[in-house]
Design an enzyme around this catalytic site. Sequence first.
Site, PDB file in Angstrom:
ATOM      1  N   ARG A 294      27.543  -0.688   3.308  1.00  0.00           N
ATOM      2  CA  ARG A 294      28.460  -0.944   2.178  1.00  0.00           C
ATOM      3  C   ARG A 294      28.380   0.167   1.150  1.00  0.00           C
ATOM      4  O   ARG A 294      29.374   0.564   0.562  1.00  0.00           O
ATOM      5  CB  ARG A 294      28.111  -2.286   1.508  1.00  0.00           C
ATOM      6  CG  ARG A 294      28.412  -3.517   2.335  1.00  0.00           C
ATOM      7  CD  ARG A 294      28.353  -4.788   1.484  1.00  0.00           C
ATOM      8  NE  ARG A 294      27.070  -5.005   0.841  1.00  0.00           N
ATOM      9  CZ  ARG A 294      26.044  -5.653   1.387  1.00  0.00           C
ATOM     10  NH1 ARG A 294      26.153  -6.139   2.614  1.00  0.00           N
ATOM     11  NH2 ARG A 294      24.918  -5.814   0.726  1.00  0.00           N
TER      12      ARG A 294
ATOM     13  N   ASP B 282      12.789 -11.646  -1.065  1.00  0.00           N
ATOM     14  CA  ASP B 282      12.601 -11.389   0.359  1.00  0.00           C
ATOM     15  C   ASP B 282      13.609 -10.342   0.832  1.00  0.00           C
ATOM     16  O   ASP B 282      14.754 -10.329   0.385  1.00  0.00           O
ATOM     17  CB  ASP B 282      12.804 -12.700   1.135  1.00  0.00           C
ATOM     18  CG  ASP B 282      12.212 -12.615   2.527  1.00  0.00           C
ATOM     19  OD1 ASP B 282      11.131 -13.181   2.732  1.00  0.00           O
ATOM     20  OD2 ASP B 282      12.827 -11.956   3.395  1.00  0.00           O
ATOM     21  N   VAL B 283      13.171  -9.489   1.755  1.00  0.00           N
ATOM     22  CA  VAL B 283      14.038  -8.417   2.254  1.00  0.00           C
ATOM     23  C   VAL B 283      15.184  -8.994   3.092  1.00  0.00           C
ATOM     24  O   VAL B 283      16.190  -8.316   3.320  1.00  0.00           O
ATOM     25  CB  VAL B 283      13.213  -7.383   3.058  1.00  0.00           C
ATOM     26  CG1 VAL B 283      12.707  -7.977   4.377  1.00  0.00           C
ATOM     27  CG2 VAL B 283      13.983  -6.104   3.318  1.00  0.00           C
TER      28      VAL B 283
ATOM     29  N   TYR C 114       5.163  -8.085  15.886  1.00  0.00           N
ATOM     30  CA  TYR C 114       5.256  -6.820  15.151  1.00  0.00           C
ATOM     31  C   TYR C 114       5.866  -5.734  16.038  1.00  0.00           C
ATOM     32  O   TYR C 114       6.841  -5.087  15.659  1.00  0.00           O
ATOM     33  CB  TYR C 114       3.851  -6.427  14.695  1.00  0.00           C
ATOM     34  CG  TYR C 114       3.757  -5.194  13.815  1.00  0.00           C
ATOM     35  CD1 TYR C 114       4.189  -5.223  12.493  1.00  0.00           C
ATOM     36  CD2 TYR C 114       3.195  -4.020  14.299  1.00  0.00           C
ATOM     37  CE1 TYR C 114       4.079  -4.101  11.682  1.00  0.00           C
ATOM     38  CE2 TYR C 114       3.074  -2.900  13.494  1.00  0.00           C
ATOM     39  CZ  TYR C 114       3.510  -2.941  12.187  1.00  0.00           C
ATOM     40  OH  TYR C 114       3.385  -1.824  11.387  1.00  0.00           O
TER      41      TYR C 114
ATOM     42  N   PHE D 289       0.839  -1.209   0.000  1.00  0.00           N
ATOM     43  CA  PHE D 289       0.000   0.000   0.000  1.00  0.00           C
ATOM     44  C   PHE D 289       0.879   1.266   0.000  1.00  0.00           C
ATOM     45  O   PHE D 289       0.894   2.033  -0.977  1.00  0.00           O
ATOM     46  CB  PHE D 289      -0.927  -0.081   1.211  1.00  0.00           C
ATOM     47  CG  PHE D 289      -1.516   1.207   1.667  1.00  0.00           C
ATOM     48  CD1 PHE D 289      -2.143   2.066   0.773  1.00  0.00           C
ATOM     49  CD2 PHE D 289      -1.447   1.574   3.012  1.00  0.00           C
ATOM     50  CE1 PHE D 289      -2.685   3.267   1.213  1.00  0.00           C
ATOM     51  CE2 PHE D 289      -1.991   2.764   3.453  1.00  0.00           C
ATOM     52  CZ  PHE D 289      -2.595   3.620   2.552  1.00  0.00           C
TER      53      PHE D 289
HETATM   54  P1  NAD Z   1       1.451  -3.509   3.271  1.00  0.00           P
HETATM   55  O1  NAD Z   1       1.232  -4.821   3.913  1.00  0.00           O
HETATM   56  O2  NAD Z   1       0.504  -3.052   2.227  1.00  0.00           O
HETATM   57  O3  NAD Z   1       2.913  -3.426   2.647  1.00  0.00           O
HETATM   58  C1  NAD Z   1       4.009  -4.167   3.122  1.00  0.00           C
HETATM   59  C2  NAD Z   1       4.755  -4.714   1.932  1.00  0.00           C
HETATM   60  O4  NAD Z   1       5.921  -5.439   2.406  1.00  0.00           O
HETATM   61  C3  NAD Z   1       3.934  -5.717   1.121  1.00  0.00           C
HETATM   62  O5  NAD Z   1       4.000  -5.389  -0.257  1.00  0.00           O
HETATM   63  C4  NAD Z   1       4.564  -7.067   1.415  1.00  0.00           C
HETATM   64  O6  NAD Z   1       4.421  -7.988   0.346  1.00  0.00           O
HETATM   65  C5  NAD Z   1       6.000  -6.661   1.669  1.00  0.00           C
HETATM   66  N1  NAD Z   1       6.727  -7.630   2.505  1.00  0.00           N
HETATM   67  C6  NAD Z   1       6.333  -8.184   3.680  1.00  0.00           C
HETATM   68  N2  NAD Z   1       7.276  -9.018   4.132  1.00  0.00           N
HETATM   69  C7  NAD Z   1       8.293  -8.991   3.229  1.00  0.00           C
HETATM   70  C8  NAD Z   1       9.547  -9.646   3.138  1.00  0.00           C
HETATM   71  N3  NAD Z   1       9.959 -10.531   4.068  1.00  0.00           N
HETATM   72  N4  NAD Z   1      10.341  -9.391   2.073  1.00  0.00           N
HETATM   73  C9  NAD Z   1       9.937  -8.516   1.116  1.00  0.00           C
HETATM   74  N5  NAD Z   1       8.756  -7.873   1.145  1.00  0.00           N
HETATM   75  C10 NAD Z   1       7.941  -8.102   2.193  1.00  0.00           C
HETATM   76  O7  NAD Z   1       1.527  -2.434   4.469  1.00  0.00           O
HETATM   77  P2  NAD Z   1       1.712  -0.843   4.440  1.00  0.00           P
HETATM   78  O8  NAD Z   1       0.580  -0.248   5.166  1.00  0.00           O
HETATM   79  O9  NAD Z   1       2.034  -0.372   3.062  1.00  0.00           O
HETATM   80  O10 NAD Z   1       2.985  -0.693   5.380  1.00  0.00           O
HETATM   81  C11 NAD Z   1       4.271  -0.437   4.848  1.00  0.00           C
HETATM   82  C12 NAD Z   1       5.260  -0.248   6.001  1.00  0.00           C
HETATM   83  O11 NAD Z   1       4.853   0.858   6.818  1.00  0.00           O
HETATM   84  C13 NAD Z   1       5.357  -1.451   6.929  1.00  0.00           C
HETATM   85  O12 NAD Z   1       6.704  -1.615   7.318  1.00  0.00           O
HETATM   86  C14 NAD Z   1       4.528  -1.062   8.127  1.00  0.00           C
HETATM   87  O13 NAD Z   1       4.977  -1.676   9.306  1.00  0.00           O
HETATM   88  C15 NAD Z   1       4.755   0.453   8.159  1.00  0.00           C
HETATM   89  N6  NAD Z   1       3.613   1.110   8.821  1.00  0.00           N
HETATM   90  C16 NAD Z   1       2.435   1.291   8.172  1.00  0.00           C
HETATM   91  C17 NAD Z   1       1.372   1.881   8.837  1.00  0.00           C
HETATM   92  C18 NAD Z   1       0.054   2.124   8.162  1.00  0.00           C
HETATM   93  O14 NAD Z   1      -0.868   2.580   8.856  1.00  0.00           O
HETATM   94  N7  NAD Z   1      -0.126   1.912   6.892  1.00  0.00           N
HETATM   95  C19 NAD Z   1       1.508   2.274  10.168  1.00  0.00           C
HETATM   96  C20 NAD Z   1       2.725   2.032  10.816  1.00  0.00           C
HETATM   97  C21 NAD Z   1       3.789   1.466  10.131  1.00  0.00           C
END
Ligand code: NAD
Length: 316
Positions: free
Chosen positions: A109, A61-62, A148, A16
Amino acid sequence: MQHDAKRSLVTGGAGFLGSHLCERLLAQGDEVWCLDNLSSGRQANIAHLLEHPRFHWLEQDVCTPVELPVQAIYNLACPASPVHYQADPVATTRTCVMGALNMLELARRQGATILQASTSEVYGDPLQHPQQESYWGHVNPVGLRSCYDEGKRCAESLFFDYQRQYGVAIKVVRIFNTYGPRMRADDGRVVSNFIVQALRGEPLSLYGDGRQTRSFCYVDDLLEGLLRMMASPPSCCGPLNLGNPDEFSMAELAAQVIALTGSQGGVRHAPLPADDPRQRQPDISQARAWLDWQPQVRLASGLASTVAYFRKELAL
Ligand code: NAD
Ligand code: UDP
């Protein structure tokens, strides 16, 4: 805002927030690598970027080592919805911790600046209100949300240790509930749940008594904050709250969604999940002072845009 084009990596770029970030970075002239394992993200979110000459897609994967000639890293990879991050909690902790380590090593790096998408969840079920960055939080270290919360807290710790120990340039932002177009219909978070249920004429699933609060930030506002943070001087490393301080109860949110959609489905009460924070509101004085940033989009207007998105998405 003046911007020097950079070579940027966005982990979680098909999610997202990540997909909006990739778009914004391309628009400012960056070369963008988008890394994602598509666990909670969707390729559809970035389908329109795949042919862009400055966009590179990496399905991986990250936690897997990678070498890229990047100057800026935005580490967003991690499921953010409680439903998704609790589905495989061990993978969530691994992603938070090993993903952060892997990306910090890449930053070290490459001499890149690295931004961590941390979260208001580091404050847990807060005893201080509103939450300031100096608050250490109130987290259950062994509960359902701990994969989390503690994963993100450990990532923050790694970021500050990489700064102190290796001089890596870091930026840590604590994101508060952010919503908008490109959330998945089955994301499980409250805004998308309520809107999708309302558009389908189903009752809205209100957990507990609905008096618990959240403060909702529209995606465009959040993105502006992320970009300003990355462009800020090196001394501005955070942790920094980014969110909208307008606080609403979940019952108020349900009422707004019902009014906007004209839903006749009403509300269905369901049990409050374990450790669900009772209230949450960011103190954003630091973001105002450091970045001259504050949200511009009111909830009613952001909800209207999100409803319009889901109407199309669900073809309703
Ligand atoms: P989301 O779930 O839509 O996006 C997360 C993305 O990370 C996904 O595309 C998923 O496929 C990818 N992902 C997950 N695990 C992975 C891995 N091991 N390797 C590679 N890719 C991986 O969620 P979002 O709302 O877009 O959140 C994005 C970031 O912002 C996250 O780190 C989340 O913790 C942080 N965040 C979001 C919010 C919010 O309200 N939207 C609030 C606090 C923190
Ligand atoms: N919530 C709700 N109905 C839903 C989903 C969530 O009432 O269908 C509540 C949930 O209990 C919490 C708030 O809405 O109090 C925000 O939940 P969300 O999962 O969006 O995010 P988080 O709890 O991580 O802030």
